[in-house]
Structure formats: C-alpha cells, structure tokens
Design an enzyme around this catalytic site. Structure first.
Site, PDB file in Angstrom:
ATOM      1  N   ASN A  95       0.846  -1.206   0.000  1.00  0.00           N
ATOM      2  CA  ASN A  95       0.000   0.000   0.000  1.00  0.00           C
ATOM      3  C   ASN A  95       0.875   1.249   0.000  1.00  0.00           C
ATOM      4  OD1 ASN A  95       0.715  -0.881   2.633  1.00  0.00           O
ATOM      5  ND2 ASN A  95      -0.849   0.415   3.556  1.00  0.00           N
ATOM      6  N   LYS A 146      -1.263  -9.147  -1.150  1.00  0.00           N
ATOM      7  CA  LYS A 146      -1.904  -8.589   0.035  1.00  0.00           C
ATOM      8  C   LYS A 146      -3.332  -8.195  -0.300  1.00  0.00           C
ATOM      9  CE  LYS A 146      -2.050  -6.905   4.281  1.00  0.00           C
ATOM     10  NZ  LYS A 146      -1.215  -5.821   4.807  1.00  0.00           N
ATOM     11  N   HIS A 181      -5.435  -8.396   5.635  1.00  0.00           N
ATOM     12  CA  HIS A 181      -5.775  -7.440   6.706  1.00  0.00           C
ATOM     13  C   HIS A 181      -7.273  -7.589   6.927  1.00  0.00           C
ATOM     14  CE1 HIS A 181      -5.452  -3.298   8.716  1.00  0.00           C
ATOM     15  NE2 HIS A 181      -6.721  -3.658   8.819  1.00  0.00           N
ATOM     16  N   ASP A 310       4.578  -5.145  11.896  1.00  0.00           N
ATOM     17  CA  ASP A 310       3.721  -4.160  11.228  1.00  0.00           C
ATOM     18  C   ASP A 310       4.361  -2.776  11.341  1.00  0.00           C
ATOM     19  OD1 ASP A 310       1.701  -3.004   9.788  1.00  0.00           O
ATOM     20  OD2 ASP A 310       0.167  -3.194  11.336  1.00  0.00           O
ATOM     21  N   HIS A 314       5.439   6.982  10.441  1.00  0.00           N
ATOM     22  CA  HIS A 314       4.797   8.243  10.061  1.00  0.00           C
ATOM     23  C   HIS A 314       5.588   9.385  10.678  1.00  0.00           C
ATOM     24  CE1 HIS A 314       1.258   6.167   8.502  1.00  0.00           C
ATOM     25  NE2 HIS A 314       1.164   5.501   9.636  1.00  0.00           N
ATOM     26  N   ALA A 329      -2.681   5.911  11.018  1.00  0.00           N
ATOM     27  CA  ALA A 329      -2.634   4.718  11.864  1.00  0.00           C
ATOM     28  C   ALA A 329      -1.326   3.967  11.667  1.00  0.00           C
ATOM     29  CB  ALA A 329      -3.814   3.812  11.550  1.00  0.00           C
ATOM     30  N   GLY A 330      -0.725   3.564  12.781  1.00  0.00           N
ATOM     31  CA  GLY A 330       0.472   2.738  12.718  1.00  0.00           C
ATOM     32  C   GLY A 330       1.617   3.309  13.531  1.00  0.00           C
TER      33      GLY A 330
END
Length: 451
Positions: A95, A146, A181, A310, A314, A329-330
C-alpha cells in the site's frame, strides 16, 4: 580451503539447542558449523565472545514506504532499522504511493530496493485491476499478494464475495501466499459515519469504529470465500480472541492457514490508549485485556504462527492531528520487536524455542524461504547475534528509522542485538550500520502459474 569468514566462539541456536561452536562462511552461505579443529582457514575471523547466535530473523510484515512516501521512511532508513533490530530479511507491504499492484510498479520498486537495501527485502503485490494480469505480476516473483478487507486497496472488489472467491482461486494456482488485513469495510464505514455525524472524534470513538466484531466478520468472510480453493491464507496482525478461534477451527480441518500477531497487541491493551493518546492509533487497534491474554496464550500454544512488527512509520505531525479521523494509523516496530520478545522470554512468559520459531523458522516456512530460517550448512549466512543479558532502555530518538517515536520509548528491556550478518556480510555492529546501501538482496518467490 580458505573461507571468506569464520565466526569463533558462538553460542548458536541449532535444532532446538544452544551449542558452543564456530561458523564458516563462503560466498554468502554456511559451509561448516562445528568445533575449532574442524574450521577452515579464513580471510577474516570475528570472535563473537560467547554471544547468543540465532538464524537471521525475518519480519514478514513491514511498510518501508519510499517512493512518494519517502518523507516517512525510505529503503535505506527502513532496512537500517531492520538491521539495527536484528532482522536480516523483511517483507514489504504494497500500500505504497504509487500502489504496488502491476508489473510496472513492482519492477520500479524492485529497482529502487536493489540500490538502497541494507538487508534482504521481499515485496508484496496488491491484487491488480484485472485477475488476468496475475500471471504477468507473478512472473516478477513477488513474495505474496496482500488483500485489505477494511478499505478498497487494489483491484479486487472486496464487497463482492464471488470476486473474492475468484481471486482466491486464481492465486491458489500460484505457489504463493495471500496476506489478509481482516477488518470488515461495511461495518467500519457504518460505525464511522454514525460517529462523525454526531461530531464524535475521540480515541474511544476510534475503538468503537474498529471493533473486534469487524475483525471477526472479515475473517469469517475470507474463510467462506476461500472454501474449495487452493489459496494459502495468512491473517496479519490478529487481535481478537474470536478471530483467533475461527482461524484455529479452520486449521483443524487442514486448511492452509497461518496467522501473526504484533508485539503491540501482545504487550499493550486498550487501557493503554488513554495514556499514549493519538500515538497509539493503529489498525487493527489495541483491544481489551481479555483479547491480549488470549493472544499471549495463542503464541505460547502455537496457535499463532509468527510475530510481525507491522512497522508503520509516520511523521510526528501525522500522529498529532486534533481529530482522531485525521491521525495516520500505525507505529514503528523494527527496532523494538526483538528486545520486547526477549524480555518476555526472560520473564518466562515465552519459551526461547518459540521466539526462534516465531521470528525465523516459521516465517521462512510460510513464505517458502527455503535457504533461510536456520543455522545449517548450505543455507544463507544470515545471522542475528544477541547480548542476551544486557539491560537497557529503548530510546526512540536514536532509531535508524525516520519515525523517532515509539509506544515503548523508555521501556526497560533485557537482551539486545549486537551484530547482524546478511549473506555473510556484517551490516550492523553495536548499533552502527557498517554496510553500504545496496548490500542487501531482493528476495524473489519462485512461483509457477497454472492455467
């Protein structure tokens, strides 16, 4: 015979035992593992001083960014973080920007990796716009495909069960993995719409959108759609007790299914979100403690197959938005996963053998990396050397990753990677990267497409 490198005084994990030995390496492969008299002469010798020596660790779930997201992370910083964290191989999710889901985007990304990687890197592809494009993409040997079920990413229509089945059937004809996911898009959209209309935008509201029910529903949909196909499914970052139970039931009847959990979901729960604030936003989110405890049991009992970080870097600004709906998110994880897991071993929450299975042997098995995952003659000379007794504090400000934040910042841990060897070359030595960009190799999955 003169080897390229001999590592002396290792305490190596071999076939479930820790053995005092020496390791000879030639052309990036293990050629001999044994006592001193058995070792050939070598151009270079390194004394490991009795340090714990493991097969090179594999993180099967990372987001290395680069290309148009290089301001968050690039292949140099991301693979340097991997090496610093003791990982010799990482598998990169698709992604990206541009999305990796065509022959062109995959080839372009492979060219960039080749010039910048410090460790070995395998690339996932998303599903293309048309299933007929899969043979072309598979000819580039991606490590797997994925599928994001929580939002539409790539070409496979996640709202159409028949399309899912066709996608699973088509990839089932390729000797590769579909990484899932698992969150239900429709549940998430409905929950989010209701809360946004009421102008709710707190962290608790985020948890009310991304519920465990959304995960369980997506897992069950995928399992149903894959029925009677030959698809090899891997469920990423499982977070719920019910989701894990559904996967366990399918495993019992012989389905080709595996799953992973992140250190975040093992070490933290929803109760920690209030403390960490927006920084703790991730997908799927942290769960209540009963789910956390179920995951820990699943790891110990072998129901969970691997640990994946994972790693999702960011900028601080992207993690500090005023509204929860705008926060990215992450969290990063490549440099914290191993010390966190070693600390669990030290506290006797996790058998040491399971750590090696979760971070080396099983990822190699799932993704068909037959030359990796074990310290054995003939396999790739990927090695993680650990100071097993070192107590230290995680310092996010010193990360090799561009993401200089962590939910585990200032945590005291036990056990630290001190040297990382990739294909017989020392790439990290006492937290310093000593290899040049491009020294890592591209990992290609040998696949055969059946019409």
């Amino acid at each position: 015979m003169i080897a390229d490198l001999v590592l002396n005084n290792a305490k190596a994990y071999i076939k479930g035992e820790i053995l005092e030995c020496n390791i000879a390496i030639e052309e990036g492969k293990f050629i001999k593992i044994g006592r001193q008299p058995q070792m050939p002469n070598a151009d270079q010798k390194i004394n490991l001083q009795g340090m714990l020596t493991l097969p090179g660790l594999i993180d099967a779930h990372v987001h290395l960014r680069d290309e148009k997201k290089s301001y968050k992370e690039d292949f140099i910083s991301g693979t340097s973080a991997a090496a610093a964290g003791g990982f010799t191989t990482v598998l990169d999710m698709p992604n990206n920007q541009p999305l990796t889901n065509s022959v062109e985007t995959l080839k372009n990304r492979l060219e960039i990796v080749k010039k910048r990687a410090i460790v070995n890197v395998g690339l996932f592809s998303e599903f293309p716009e048309k299933l007929s494009e899969l043979p072309q993409i598979s000819s580039e040997n991606p490590i797997g495909f994925k599928l994001f079920m929580g939002n539409q990413v790539g070409g496979l229509n996640i709202d159409d069960d028949q399309a899912l089945k066709e996608g699973f059937q088509t990839v089932g004809n390729i000797n590769t993995v579909i990484a899932i996911h698992a969150e239900d898009k429709n549940q998430i959209m409905l929950n989010e719409q209701k809360l946004k209309q009421g102008k709710h935008d707190s962290i608790k509201d985020f948890l009310l959108v991304h519920t465990e029910q959304a995960e369980v529903q997506a897992i069950k949909r995928v399992l149903k759609a894959s029925k009677d196909t030959n698809a090899q499914l891997h469920f990423c970052h499982v977070t719920s007790q019910q989701g894990l139970e559904a996967i366990k039931e399918e495993k019992k009847i012989g389905k080709k299914i595996t799953c992973e959990v992140t250190p975040n979901h093992l070490m933290l729960s929803a109760a920690d979100v209030t403390h960490y604030g927006m920084m703790a936003i991730m997908l799927p989110p942290l769960r209540d403690r009963n789910h956390q405890e179920a995951l820990i049991r699943g790891v110990n009992q072998g129901d969970i197959d691997i640990i994946g970080s994972d790693h999702a870097p960011h900028t601080i600004e992207e993690k500090s938005a005023n509204s929860v709906w705008e926060v990215k998110a992450g969290v990063p994880g490549l440099e914290t996963t191993l010390p966190l897991m070693l600390t669990l071993v030290k506290k006797k929450w996790l058998p040491f053998q399971r750590l090696v299975e979760l971070l080396a042997e099983k990822p190699a098995e799932i993704y068909g990396l037959t030359s990796k995952g074990k310290l054995e003659q003939g396999k790739d000379a990927d090695i993680t050397v650990i100071d097993y007794n070192q107590q230290w504090k995680i310092a996010a400000s010193k990360f090799k990753s561009k993401a200089k934040f962590s939910l585990f910042d200032n945590w005291e841990v036990i056990g630290k990677p001190t040297k990382t060897f990739v294909n017989g070359n020392l790439v990290m030595d006492n937290n310093e990267i000593v290899a040049n960009p491009g020294s890592g190799k591209i990992i290609r999955k040998e696949v055969t497409f059946k019409e």
